[in-house]
Design a protein around this motif. Structure first.
Motif, PDB file in Angstrom:
ATOM      1  N   ALA A   1       0.866  -1.172   0.000  1.00 35.54           N
ATOM      2  CA  ALA A   1       0.000   0.000   0.000  1.00 35.54           C
ATOM      3  C   ALA A   1       0.903   1.222   0.000  1.00 35.54           C
ATOM      4  CB  ALA A   1      -0.898  -0.006   1.226  1.00 35.54           C
ATOM      5  N   HIS A   2       0.722   2.080  -0.992  1.00 32.18           N
ATOM      6  CA  HIS A   2       1.560   3.265  -1.124  1.00 32.18           C
ATOM      7  C   HIS A   2       0.819   4.489  -0.620  1.00 32.18           C
ATOM      8  CE1 HIS A   2       4.785   1.337  -3.451  1.00 32.18           C
ATOM      9  NE2 HIS A   2       3.799   0.529  -3.840  1.00 32.18           N
ATOM     10  N   GLU A   3       1.579   5.463  -0.144  1.00 39.28           N
ATOM     11  CA  GLU A   3       0.996   6.698   0.362  1.00 39.28           C
ATOM     12  C   GLU A   3       0.109   7.329  -0.703  1.00 39.28           C
ATOM     13  OE1 GLU A   3       2.208  11.083   2.079  1.00 39.28           O
ATOM     14  OE2 GLU A   3       3.771   9.754   1.376  1.00 39.28           O
ATOM     15  N   GLY A   4      -1.076   7.767  -0.285  1.00 39.19           N
ATOM     16  CA  GLY A   4      -1.998   8.429  -1.192  1.00 39.19           C
ATOM     17  C   GLY A   4      -2.952   7.495  -1.904  1.00 39.19           C
ATOM     18  N   ASN A   5      -2.778   6.192  -1.764  1.00 44.72           N
ATOM     19  CA  ASN A   5      -3.688   5.230  -2.384  1.00 44.72           C
ATOM     20  C   ASN A   5      -4.766   4.836  -1.394  1.00 44.72           C
ATOM     21  OD1 ASN A   5      -2.246   5.157  -4.759  1.00 44.72           O
ATOM     22  ND2 ASN A   5      -1.076   3.359  -4.192  1.00 44.72           N
ATOM     23  N   MET A   6      -5.961   4.637  -1.910  1.00 44.83           N
ATOM     24  CA  MET A   6      -7.065   4.162  -1.088  1.00 44.83           C
ATOM     25  C   MET A   6      -7.203   2.664  -1.333  1.00 44.83           C
ATOM     26  SD  MET A   6     -10.997   5.447  -0.972  1.00 44.83           S
ATOM     27  CE  MET A   6     -10.484   7.089  -0.510  1.00 44.83           C
ATOM     28  N   ILE A   7      -7.301   1.900  -0.259  1.00 43.68           N
ATOM     29  CA  ILE A   7      -7.400   0.444  -0.352  1.00 43.68           C
ATOM     30  C   ILE A   7      -8.767   0.014   0.162  1.00 43.68           C
ATOM     31  CG2 ILE A   7      -6.416  -1.752   0.423  1.00 43.68           C
ATOM     32  CD1 ILE A   7      -4.464  -0.072  -1.218  1.00 43.68           C
ATOM     33  N   CYS A   8      -9.379  -0.937  -0.517  1.00 45.02           N
ATOM     34  CA  CYS A   8     -10.665  -1.484  -0.099  1.00 45.02           C
ATOM     35  C   CYS A   8     -10.506  -3.001   0.032  1.00 45.02           C
ATOM     36  CB  CYS A   8     -11.731  -1.147  -1.136  1.00 45.02           C
ATOM     37  SG  CYS A   8     -13.349  -1.846  -0.761  1.00 45.02           S
ATOM     38  N   LEU A   9     -10.893  -3.544   1.170  1.00 39.18           N
ATOM     39  CA  LEU A   9     -10.875  -4.997   1.371  1.00 39.18           C
ATOM     40  C   LEU A   9     -12.290  -5.522   1.181  1.00 39.18           C
ATOM     41  CD1 LEU A   9      -8.692  -5.382   4.596  1.00 39.18           C
ATOM     42  CD2 LEU A   9      -8.039  -5.907   2.251  1.00 39.18           C
ATOM     43  N   LEU A  10     -12.464  -6.392   0.216  1.00 37.06           N
ATOM     44  CA  LEU A  10     -13.760  -6.992  -0.060  1.00 37.06           C
ATOM     45  C   LEU A  10     -13.632  -8.499   0.045  1.00 37.06           C
ATOM     46  CD1 LEU A  10     -14.838  -5.040  -3.272  1.00 37.06           C
ATOM     47  CD2 LEU A  10     -15.665  -4.682  -0.952  1.00 37.06           C
ATOM     48  N   GLY A  11     -14.671  -9.134   0.545  1.00 38.24           N
ATOM     49  CA  GLY A  11     -14.655 -10.587   0.603  1.00 38.24           C
ATOM     50  C   GLY A  11     -15.829 -11.123   1.378  1.00 38.24           C
ATOM     51  N   GLN A  12     -16.010 -12.413   1.290  1.00 41.18           N
ATOM     52  CA  GLN A  12     -17.106 -13.084   1.979  1.00 41.18           C
ATOM     53  C   GLN A  12     -16.897 -13.036   3.489  1.00 41.18           C
ATOM     54  OE1 GLN A  12     -16.807 -16.996   0.306  1.00 41.18           O
ATOM     55  NE2 GLN A  12     -18.117 -16.493  -1.432  1.00 41.18           N
ATOM     56  N   ASN A  13     -17.971 -13.245   4.212  1.00 40.72           N
ATOM     57  CA  ASN A  13     -17.877 -13.360   5.663  1.00 40.72           C
ATOM     58  C   ASN A  13     -16.898 -14.474   6.020  1.00 40.72           C
ATOM     59  OD1 ASN A  13     -19.836 -11.421   5.823  1.00 40.72           O
ATOM     60  ND2 ASN A  13     -21.476 -12.819   6.398  1.00 40.72           N
ATOM     61  N   GLY A  14     -16.001 -14.185   6.984  1.00 42.47           N
ATOM     62  CA  GLY A  14     -15.085 -15.200   7.473  1.00 42.47           C
ATOM     63  C   GLY A  14     -13.848 -15.424   6.625  1.00 42.47           C
ATOM     64  N   CYS A  15     -13.609 -14.589   5.610  1.00 42.83           N
ATOM     65  CA  CYS A  15     -12.449 -14.835   4.744  1.00 42.83           C
ATOM     66  C   CYS A  15     -11.168 -14.202   5.280  1.00 42.83           C
ATOM     67  CB  CYS A  15     -12.718 -14.362   3.320  1.00 42.83           C
ATOM     68  SG  CYS A  15     -12.745 -12.586   3.110  1.00 42.83           S
ATOM     69  N   GLY A  16     -11.254 -13.367   6.341  1.00 41.15           N
ATOM     70  CA  GLY A  16     -10.036 -12.851   6.964  1.00 41.15           C
ATOM     71  C   GLY A  16      -9.828 -11.353   6.874  1.00 41.15           C
ATOM     72  N   LYS A  17     -10.830 -10.600   6.434  1.00 41.78           N
ATOM     73  CA  LYS A  17     -10.666  -9.143   6.309  1.00 41.78           C
ATOM     74  C   LYS A  17     -10.349  -8.506   7.665  1.00 41.78           C
ATOM     75  CE  LYS A  17     -14.808  -8.679   4.778  1.00 41.78           C
ATOM     76  NZ  LYS A  17     -15.309 -10.052   4.800  1.00 41.78           N
ATOM     77  N   SER A  18     -11.169  -8.771   8.652  1.00 39.20           N
ATOM     78  CA  SER A  18     -10.954  -8.195   9.991  1.00 39.20           C
ATOM     79  C   SER A  18      -9.705  -8.778  10.643  1.00 39.20           C
ATOM     80  CB  SER A  18     -12.162  -8.453  10.887  1.00 39.20           C
ATOM     81  OG  SER A  18     -13.299  -7.798  10.367  1.00 39.20           O
ATOM     82  N   THR A  19      -9.439 -10.039  10.398  1.00 41.15           N
ATOM     83  CA  THR A  19      -8.243 -10.673  10.951  1.00 41.15           C
ATOM     84  C   THR A  19      -6.990 -10.006  10.395  1.00 41.15           C
ATOM     85  OG1 THR A  19      -9.462 -12.747  11.117  1.00 41.15           O
ATOM     86  CG2 THR A  19      -7.060 -12.881  11.294  1.00 41.15           C
ATOM     87  N   LEU A  20      -6.998  -9.664   9.113  1.00 43.00           N
ATOM     88  CA  LEU A  20      -5.867  -8.966   8.512  1.00 43.00           C
ATOM     89  C   LEU A  20      -5.671  -7.598   9.170  1.00 43.00           C
ATOM     90  CD1 LEU A  20      -3.619  -8.586   6.425  1.00 43.00           C
ATOM     91  CD2 LEU A  20      -5.387  -7.792   4.817  1.00 43.00           C
ATOM     92  N   ILE A  21      -6.740  -6.836   9.321  1.00 49.25           N
ATOM     93  CA  ILE A  21      -6.638  -5.512   9.949  1.00 49.25           C
ATOM     94  C   ILE A  21      -6.150  -5.649  11.384  1.00 49.25           C
ATOM     95  CG2 ILE A  21      -7.927  -3.472  10.699  1.00 49.25           C
ATOM     96  CD1 ILE A  21      -7.530  -3.635   7.667  1.00 49.25           C
ATOM     97  N   ARG A  22      -6.682  -6.605  12.128  1.00 45.76           N
ATOM     98  CA  ARG A  22      -6.257  -6.807  13.519  1.00 45.76           C
ATOM     99  C   ARG A  22      -4.783  -7.214  13.590  1.00 45.76           C
ATOM    100  NH1 ARG A  22      -9.438  -7.355  17.643  1.00 45.76           N
ATOM    101  NH2 ARG A  22      -8.267  -9.100  18.488  1.00 45.76           N
ATOM    102  N   THR A  23      -4.325  -8.010  12.636  1.00 45.97           N
ATOM    103  CA  THR A  23      -2.923  -8.424  12.614  1.00 45.97           C
ATOM    104  C   THR A  23      -2.022  -7.248  12.267  1.00 45.97           C
ATOM    105  OG1 THR A  23      -3.558 -10.671  11.986  1.00 45.97           O
ATOM    106  CG2 THR A  23      -1.264 -10.050  11.612  1.00 45.97           C
ATOM    107  N   LEU A  24      -2.417  -6.460  11.268  1.00 47.84           N
ATOM    108  CA  LEU A  24      -1.620  -5.291  10.898  1.00 47.84           C
ATOM    109  C   LEU A  24      -1.547  -4.274  12.033  1.00 47.84           C
ATOM    110  CD1 LEU A  24      -2.771  -4.756   7.204  1.00 47.84           C
ATOM    111  CD2 LEU A  24      -0.621  -5.759   8.015  1.00 47.84           C
ATOM    112  N   ALA A  25      -2.602  -4.190  12.829  1.00 48.48           N
ATOM    113  CA  ALA A  25      -2.614  -3.285  13.987  1.00 48.48           C
ATOM    114  C   ALA A  25      -1.926  -3.915  15.190  1.00 48.48           C
ATOM    115  CB  ALA A  25      -4.046  -2.909  14.335  1.00 48.48           C
TER     116      ALA A  25
END
Length: 105
Positions: free
Chosen positions: A50-74
Motif C-alpha cells: 500500500a503506497h501513500e496516497g492510495n485508497m485500499i478497499c478490502l472486499l470478501g465473503q464473511n469469514g475470509c479474513g478481512k478483519s483478521t488482517l486488519i487486527r494483525t496489521l494493527a
C-alpha cells in the motif's frame, strides 16, 4: 485513486511529503503473511503493498479474513508467519509506542 504528495486533507491542511528515499517504497507491505487464530490459519502467503496516497478497499465473503488482517496489521493479534513493514521498519517488532506514532486504526 492516486494522489501525489503533498496533498490536502479534507480539513484543508497540507500533508507532509515522504522523504525522497521513501517515495518509491511502500508505506505498508506484507510478505508471505499468515493470519489466523492459534493453530487455525485463515489466510496465508499474503503479499501486499500500500503506497501513500492510495485508497485500499478490502472486499470478501464473511469469514475470509478481512478483519483478521486488519487486527494483525494493527498488532492486536499476532501474525502466524511472514512479515509486515511500515516503510523499512518491521511492524511486528515495533513497541506499542513506536506503532502508535506511525499508524492508527
Amino acid at each position: 485513486m492516486q494522489i501525489s504528495a503533498p496533498f490536502l486533507w479534507p480539513n484543508g491542511k497540507n500533508c507532509v511529503p515522504l522523504p525522497k528515499i521513501m517515495q518509491n517504497m511502500a508505506a505498508l507491505s506484507t510478505h508471505n503473511l499468515t493470519i489466523g487464530y492459534g493453530q487455525a490459519v485463515v489466510q496465508q502467503n499474503l503479499c501486499l503493498e500500500a503506497h501513500e496516497g492510495n485508497m485500499i478497499c478490502l472486499l470478501g465473503q464473511n469469514g475470509c479474513g478481512k478483519s483478521t488482517l486488519i487486527r494483525t496489521l494493527a498488532n492486536l493479534q499476532p501474525a502466524l508467519g511472514g512479515t509486515c513493514h511500515i516503510g523499512a521498519d518491521n511492524l511486528l517488532q515495533m513497541t506499542e509506542h513506536e506503532r502508535a506514532k506511525r499508524m492508527a486504526v
